[in-house]
Design a protein around this motif. Structure first.
Motif, mmCIF file in Angstrom:
data_model
loop_
_atom_site.group_PDB
_atom_site.id
_atom_site.type_symbol
_atom_site.label_atom_id
_atom_site.label_comp_id
_atom_site.label_asym_id
_atom_site.label_seq_id
_atom_site.Cartn_x
_atom_site.Cartn_y
_atom_site.Cartn_z
ATOM 1 N N LYS A 96 0.860 -1.205 0.000
ATOM 2 C CA LYS A 96 0.000 0.000 0.000
ATOM 3 C C LYS A 96 0.893 1.252 0.000
ATOM 4 C CE LYS A 96 -4.087 -1.599 2.509
ATOM 5 N NZ LYS A 96 -3.465 -2.434 3.601
ATOM 6 N N MET A 99 2.590 1.679 -3.423
ATOM 7 C CA MET A 99 1.672 2.134 -4.473
ATOM 8 C C MET A 99 1.311 3.603 -4.264
ATOM 9 S SD MET A 99 1.063 -0.701 -6.205
ATOM 10 C CE MET A 99 -0.551 -0.876 -6.952
ATOM 11 N N LYS A 100 1.182 3.988 -2.989
ATOM 12 C CA LYS A 100 0.772 5.376 -2.670
ATOM 13 C C LYS A 100 1.930 6.339 -2.970
ATOM 14 C CE LYS A 100 -1.281 7.922 1.241
ATOM 15 N NZ LYS A 100 -0.104 8.244 2.153
ATOM 16 N N PRO A 103 3.093 5.935 -7.331
ATOM 17 C CA PRO A 103 1.962 5.453 -8.136
ATOM 18 C C PRO A 103 2.322 5.183 -9.597
ATOM 19 C CG PRO A 103 1.710 7.781 -7.579
ATOM 20 C CD PRO A 103 2.888 7.282 -6.801
ATOM 21 N N GLU A 104 3.327 5.888 -10.137
ATOM 22 C CA GLU A 104 3.673 5.718 -11.562
ATOM 23 C C GLU A 104 4.635 4.562 -11.802
ATOM 24 O OE1 GLU A 104 1.374 8.797 -11.701
ATOM 25 O OE2 GLU A 104 2.258 7.983 -13.550
#
Ligand code: SF4
Length: 387
Positions: A96, A99-100, A103-104
């Motif tokens: 998490k 990804m946060k 994000p790219e």
């Protein structure tokens, strides 16, 4: 247009060796190596998560790069231990967070690179040879079993062939790399046992796991002494080093091979982590202070010119003043050539983080760090390790 790639490596020697294979992985896909990060279309970050600080370095680098290069920022590919741990870490917290914060980013788990790509080695005398990946020991503070998964040993013949090729390419020294090199081949043996077969070591000796009752755990004879001997006998090799060791799997057979082959490095890294039995037990390290000191004695008596280095964690959850002083006393007794000191840093998914909390204040951790540092480096060239 052919895309260019650039690899930035964080962390340990095994990550450096992995980056040499990742380089060939991209070349074999038609990418060209970029001279600088700025001219790259793809930036591969080979990451480390051994400490919170190591993970933050990755996020910090991408943030400052994006601020500096704007829309000229290369595509970011995350590989190495951050994605390894994020994929395996049971709570999902790490994935998490990844990804946060990125994000790219694209992800390249190390398993996709594999071992079939011939490493693009840096010029020099020493070649790094990975002999295994992952670890089954689950020391309570360590994220490696999550970041690199279960222990997988490479085939004996592949390792020997890679060393011979490195010698043919002009390298005169090799470093055999693994998170726990001493248990090399234990996974092969476990496989056989599952199939109910006996395991035969090179030289014909048949072996079975030995039950260590007070630990309710099997001690498994491993192939590492045989691999080390096989490598040490390769003509043209001036020095063979191996890292990292775990005292639990350090056998008398290994001491014997080291003693008989003068080209095996006389600097040996033997992480003890703590001098207190109570702390070692909470760390899920399967040896005692006495067993460690007796192993050191056996090594020193067979190899008088040995220089030992070690790792020690201070401020592990629940470490009392008295238990800390046992670590100080052990460092004095063994008189290590170098002691790598770290203060405890909780890592996601580890049993210590899940079950032991983090009750030693940072000020106290730093006090113990400096106190042990002063003892460890008394009269020696200082090697402070900032974390
Ligand atoms: S043996 Fe080393 S790599 Fe394996 S879990 Fe323990 S500290 Fe981590």
């Amino acid at each position: 247009m052919t895309e260019k790639f650039f690899i930035k490596t964080f962390g340990c020697q095994q990550n450096v060796a992995d980056s040499e294979r990742i380089e060939q992985f991209y070349r074999s896909r038609g990418f060209l190596p970029a001279e600088t990060l700025e001219e790259a279309d793809v930036l591969i970050l080979n990451t480390c998560v051994i400490r919170d600080k190591a993970e933050e370095k990755v996020y910090g680098m991408v943030r400052s790069l994006t601020e500096r290069l704007g829309d000229k920022t290369p595509r970011i590919v995350i590989t190495g231990c951050l994605i390894g741990a994020a994929v395996r870490e049971p709570s999902g917290k790490l994935m998490k967070r990844l990804m946060k914060r990125l994000p790219e980013a694209e992800f390249l788990p190390l398993e996709e690179v594999g071992f079939e790509h011939t490493p693009v080695r840096a010029k020099g005398q020493m070649a790094s040879i990975v002999i295994s990946n992952g670890c089954n020991n689950y020391c309570a503070f360590c994220i490696v079993p999550f970041s690199r998964g279960k222990e997988r040993s490479r085939a004996f013949a592949d390792i020997v062939a890679e060393v011979k090729q490195a010698v043919a390419d002009g390298y005169t020294e090799v470093t055999l790399l693994g998170q726990n090199v001493n248990s090399y081949g234990a996974d092969f043996l476990l496989e056989k046992i599952k199939e109910g077969e006996e395991y035969e070591l090179p030289g014909g000796q048949k072996v079975q796991p030995i039950m260590v009752k007070h630990l309710n755990r099997h001690r498994i004879p491993t192939l590492f002494p045989y691999l080390l001997e096989g490598v040490a006998l390769i003509p043209g090799l001036k020095k063979v080093t191996f890292i990292s060791s775990n005292p639990w799997d350090f056998s008398d057979k290994l001491i014997d091979v080291m003693a008989r082959h003068k080209n095996v490095d006389r600097v040996l890294h033997l992480p003890v982590q703590s001098g207190s039995d109570a702390v070692l037990k909470r760390m899920n390290r399967w040896y005692t202070r006495t067993e460690y000191l007796s192993l050191v004695e056996r090594i020193k008596s067979r190899i008088p010119d040995i220089q030992l280095t070690t790792d020690i964690i201070v401020g592990f959850p629940g470490e009392t003043r008295a238990q800390f002083e046992e670590s100080v006393d052990l460092v004095r007794r063994v008189d290590f050539a170098k002691t790598f000191i770290a203060w405890y840093s909780p890592r996601p998914g580890t049993t210590a983080t899940k079950g032991l909390g983090d009750d030693i204040l940072i000020e106290e951790k730093q006090r113990r760090f400096h106190e042990l540092d002063a003892v460890a480096f008394k009269g020696k060239k200082s090697l402070k390790m900032a974390l």
